[in-house]
Design an enzyme around this catalytic site. Structure first.
Site, PDB file in Angstrom:
ATOM      1  N   THR A   1      -1.763 -60.815  -3.546  1.00  0.00           N
ATOM      2  CA  THR A   1      -0.683 -59.910  -3.967  1.00  0.00           C
ATOM      3  C   THR A   1      -0.628 -58.692  -3.038  1.00  0.00           C
ATOM      4  OG1 THR A   1      -2.167 -58.647  -5.408  1.00  0.00           O
ATOM      5  CG2 THR A   1      -0.985 -60.490  -6.406  1.00  0.00           C
TER       6      THR A   1
ATOM      7  N   ASP B   1      -8.019 -50.417   9.637  1.00  0.00           N
ATOM      8  CA  ASP B   1      -8.067 -51.874   9.463  1.00  0.00           C
ATOM      9  C   ASP B   1      -9.403 -52.414   9.971  1.00  0.00           C
ATOM     10  OD1 ASP B   1      -6.763 -54.537   8.939  1.00  0.00           O
ATOM     11  OD2 ASP B   1      -7.156 -54.733  11.083  1.00  0.00           O
TER      12      ASP B   1
ATOM     13  N   GLY C   1       6.524 -57.395  17.928  1.00  0.00           N
ATOM     14  CA  GLY C   1       6.143 -57.804  16.569  1.00  0.00           C
ATOM     15  C   GLY C   1       4.637 -57.817  16.356  1.00  0.00           C
TER      16      GLY C   1
ATOM     17  N   LYS D   1     -12.508 -54.129   7.568  1.00  0.00           N
ATOM     18  CA  LYS D   1     -13.142 -55.430   7.827  1.00  0.00           C
ATOM     19  C   LYS D   1     -14.655 -55.271   7.957  1.00  0.00           C
ATOM     20  CE  LYS D   1      -8.972 -57.323   9.957  1.00  0.00           C
ATOM     21  NZ  LYS D   1      -8.170 -57.264  11.199  1.00  0.00           N
TER      22      LYS D   1
ATOM     23  N   LYS E   1      -8.375 -57.017   1.097  1.00  0.00           N
ATOM     24  CA  LYS E   1      -9.617 -56.281   1.313  1.00  0.00           C
ATOM     25  C   LYS E   1      -9.852 -55.248   0.213  1.00  0.00           C
ATOM     26  CE  LYS E   1      -8.812 -56.278   6.306  1.00  0.00           C
ATOM     27  NZ  LYS E   1      -7.578 -57.089   6.165  1.00  0.00           N
TER      28      LYS E   1
END
Lengths: 356, 356
Positions: free
Chosen positions: B103, B228, B214, B232, B132
């Site tokens: 989600t 990010d 992109g 991780k 995460k």
């Protein structure tokens, strides 16, 4: 008293790899017990002149290593040595959870390791092998024997040792389809080719330098003719793609005919010559080839230099995954044997996992 | 009739990753059954407006994908759609073996995924997460809930997706001690830095190019500020080293302050600037840091260029192992979810393995 989380090992072969394994497992005993809830003890150690035996699995490894490194024969070690007790008798008479195959074995027929492995499976042992021989000549026969007894066979140490190859293919890429395998799986040849690229020297000079540094063996033919690479790929192909191949089924070319001129032309074109082992899984059965190839500079294996090894998998759903590095040493092989022992204990051997 | 080797999935979130997962698992159904003796069916698919339900696990995924890609809401799909049935009700009422969390979730508090995951574990599901959030904020709480119910939690998709990181650390390096972890774990920042090295352009220009292609998002802050990468690493540190860290415990610097001048000086020194995430497992608890670092040209991460990712582990007994590559895409994340589903089915869920 033996810890009930303990798994007993029967080690065949007490050369560099066998001794490194015995030392590593013993040194890590507490660490493994704390982290994995598993520990390993030695019930038997077989060398050419006889066997050391302790059915309880508590052979005093540090003292045995001291004894052997002092120049004495293992079987003369007081209290546990059984001079003349050979591998087959040991396999049949010493109860163990794992047979660890690290004997000097011929790559021409896989013996005596093949016979040991089959006998170990019949005796109900899981098998860990540092030897490729049995699995390049009789993969299917051995796996059939393993299935009959519901035992596992760990081949990490035989397939590039500390560089993970089989487990990346089987575990990290689970569920994806592997479209190709490419590898630089021999450190000696990669070192020689790297030096030829760096200095422009001929093959013979690169080889002599590698021999001087202890990277190449006195008889380098297994490496430089490509067969060490081929044998590792055979294990991968047989295990991951169920190919059922033997050395008769592979096309192998080594690096002995690579000239400084060919290297120079590749370099001028921004390319690099590497000894590449390749599996084409789409062929039926999977096709294994080994030979020098020109790679473009942006190929993931192009930057693998010196005595380093690497393997690259192209997949349908995960893209391309490349793994490189790993000790090429008895310690690296020992660590790979230990890894398989742990994984089999934790995941395969469910009755054990459940009770602990 | 439902195959008794079938495992039923409850998928939460039907965006890019959720749809890629549903498609991949459905397309591979026969292949997985043949290779692993396992197949997966969907018992529920939850989206913002409601839920699709088939307690037998046979939701017609290809038709549902066609329906949704035709612009219609999932819950309007005839026969199976339950408009208004929300995630929590679905978790409590739809029987499933696996809850798949995909989600849209806030990284500020890990919700709503965290609540879904805890509820799924309480309902007896294994959990696979592409998010995460829950695991950077409440790793210990979730794992405690998993242990209580003897359920497994798969985090591959959340930890660099198709690039194997957790499973290399846990499986390929089993038995070795990891001395350090270094990673290039964010493709966007690596792309920008690569372009800055190649062209000498300023950060802003590299970012605009990445956005045009992109590779970078319209709001790139999560990537370029280093979070990010940090998130991780938090997952890796919490899982592999049981560190119990949250974003409050890490030192993070992004690439927005890296100047062309700094890049030029590094290049002139034969070095390269990369955004490196680092875990020092010897600290107690393990220390996580993220920031631009100058790497020498022969560092195994120096050649990782463009939007590629990689992670490098230094170990005590296996040397250094580096893994690179892997799709950074919804398909890559889907493949990572599938990998965990397979591994849990085959190794963790023993009662299932035994009966099949």
């Amino acid at each position: 008293m033996t810890d009930r989380r303990q798994r007993n090992l029967l080690l065949l072969g007490f050369g560099n790899v066998g001794r490194a394994f015995a030392r590593l497992v013993t040194e890590k005993r507490e660490e493994l017990a704390a982290r994995y809830g598993v520990c390993f003890g030695f019930a038997g150690i077989v060398d050419v002149g006889g066997t050391l035996v302790d059915p309880a699995g508590n052979l005093p490894v540090p003292k045995i290593l001291g004894h052997v490194e002092g120049g004495q024969a293992p079987e003369d070690f007081p209290g546990f040595g059984r001079p003349g007790l050979g591998a087959l008798e040991a396999i049949r008479s010493v109860p163990a959870d794992f047979l660890v195959e690290a004997t000097p074995t011929s790559l021409r027929d896989g013996e005596p390791a093949r016979t040991h492995v089959l006998e170990g499976l019949r005796a109900g042992c899981h098998v860990l092998s540092a030897n490729k021989g049995p699995f390049i000549w009789d993969y299917r026969g051995i796996m059939e024997a393993a299935r009959e007894r519901d035992r596992a066979v760990g081949l990490s140490a035989a397939t590039a040792a500390a560089l993970p190859t089989l487990d990346v293919a089987e575990l990290c890429l689970a569920g994806s389809r592997i479209l190709s395998v490419e590898g630089i799986l021999n450190g000696t040849t990669n070192y020689i080719l790297t030096r030829m690229h760096q200095t422009g020297c001929p093959y013979e000079e690169g080889l002599r330098e590698a021999q001087r540094l202890g990277i190449a063996e006195t008889d380098p033919s297994l490496d430089v003719e490509g067969w060490d690479t081929a044998n590792k790929l055979l294990l991968l192909a047989n295990r991951v793609f169920r190919a059922g191949l033997t050395p008769r089924d592979v096309a192998v070319e080594g690096i002995t005919a690579v000239t400084p001129d060919r290297i120079r032309r590749a370099r001028e074109a921004g390319r690099v010559i590497k000894l590449i082992g390749r599996i084409d899984p789409a062929a039926d059965p999977a096709r294994v080839t080994v030979g020098p190839e020109e790679l473009p500079a942006d190929h993931p294996l192009a930057a693998v230099s010196g005595s380093e090894k690497a393997v690259s998998f192209e997949t349908d759903s995960m893209g391309r995954i490349t793994v490189s590095g790993g000790h090429s040493s008895p310690l690296g092989a020992a660590a790979a044997l230990l890894k398989d022992a742990l994984r089999i204990s934790l995941y395969y051997d469910r009755s054990f996992s459940r009770s602990s």
